[in-house]
Scaffold this active site. Sequence first.
Site, mmCIF file in Angstrom:
data_model
loop_
_atom_site.group_PDB
_atom_site.id
_atom_site.type_symbol
_atom_site.label_atom_id
_atom_site.label_comp_id
_atom_site.label_asym_id
_atom_site.label_seq_id
_atom_site.Cartn_x
_atom_site.Cartn_y
_atom_site.Cartn_z
ATOM 1 N N ASP A 1 0.834 -1.198 0.000
ATOM 2 C CA ASP A 1 0.000 0.000 0.000
ATOM 3 C C ASP A 1 0.872 1.254 0.000
ATOM 4 O O ASP A 1 0.613 2.207 -0.739
ATOM 5 C CB ASP A 1 -0.942 -0.013 1.198
ATOM 6 C CG ASP A 1 -2.066 1.005 1.074
ATOM 7 O OD1 ASP A 1 -2.586 1.196 -0.045
ATOM 8 O OD2 ASP A 1 -2.425 1.602 2.100
ATOM 9 N N ARG B 1 -11.478 8.768 -12.635
ATOM 10 C CA ARG B 1 -10.926 8.905 -11.286
ATOM 11 C C ARG B 1 -10.244 7.631 -10.789
ATOM 12 O O ARG B 1 -9.655 7.617 -9.712
ATOM 13 C CB ARG B 1 -12.045 9.283 -10.310
ATOM 14 C CG ARG B 1 -12.639 10.667 -10.577
ATOM 15 C CD ARG B 1 -13.786 11.003 -9.615
ATOM 16 N NE ARG B 1 -13.469 10.688 -8.230
ATOM 17 C CZ ARG B 1 -14.303 10.072 -7.394
ATOM 18 N NH1 ARG B 1 -15.504 9.689 -7.784
ATOM 19 N NH2 ARG B 1 -13.948 9.847 -6.152
ATOM 20 N N LYS B 2 -10.296 6.555 -11.573
ATOM 21 C CA LYS B 2 -9.728 5.265 -11.166
ATOM 22 C C LYS B 2 -8.314 5.095 -11.701
ATOM 23 O O LYS B 2 -8.091 5.187 -12.911
ATOM 24 C CB LYS B 2 -10.589 4.112 -11.675
ATOM 25 C CG LYS B 2 -11.992 4.100 -11.133
ATOM 26 C CD LYS B 2 -12.772 2.959 -11.750
ATOM 27 C CE LYS B 2 -14.204 2.931 -11.260
ATOM 28 N NZ LYS B 2 -14.961 1.825 -11.885
#
Length: 152
Positions: free
Chosen positions: A57, A118-119
């Site tokens: 992450d 937006r992805k």
Amino acid sequence: HVERFNVYRRVQLNPNNTLDMNSTTKAEVAVADVKIGEQLNGHIGIVHGGIISLMFDDAFGWGYGAMAMALIEKSGNEVISDDIPMVVTANLSINYRNPLPAGSEFVVRVYHEKTEGRKIHMSARLESKDGSILYTEATALFMTIKKEALQV
């Protein structure tokens, strides 16, 4: 503890010397050089999977940051950091391939897969320094945050 987590930008620019955030061509955007200690184990001698997901992450975030910095630099500062939208992790999927030994040195390679509105789709590999062992693979979906959503 994590003894070393150095991230290097690897953004590939197109022939116009710009980065196309809307590209659908997979491109390596960052590499993290990592050395992990002996105290982050699940089973004795094996790094806990939750620690691995945390590193992915974080590496994905650095990858997005590398893409943003390339845009700012190559625009001659016409694009400023306020123009780059903030992102959050919408989905993080991890596939564990081999146990990661405690005390290991390895690299995390981060790739921009594609951007759709937006992805932002990304992938990554956690592998031995020489690339001979694939420990873990991951994919991530980041979403840009609408500025109005940041108003509290």
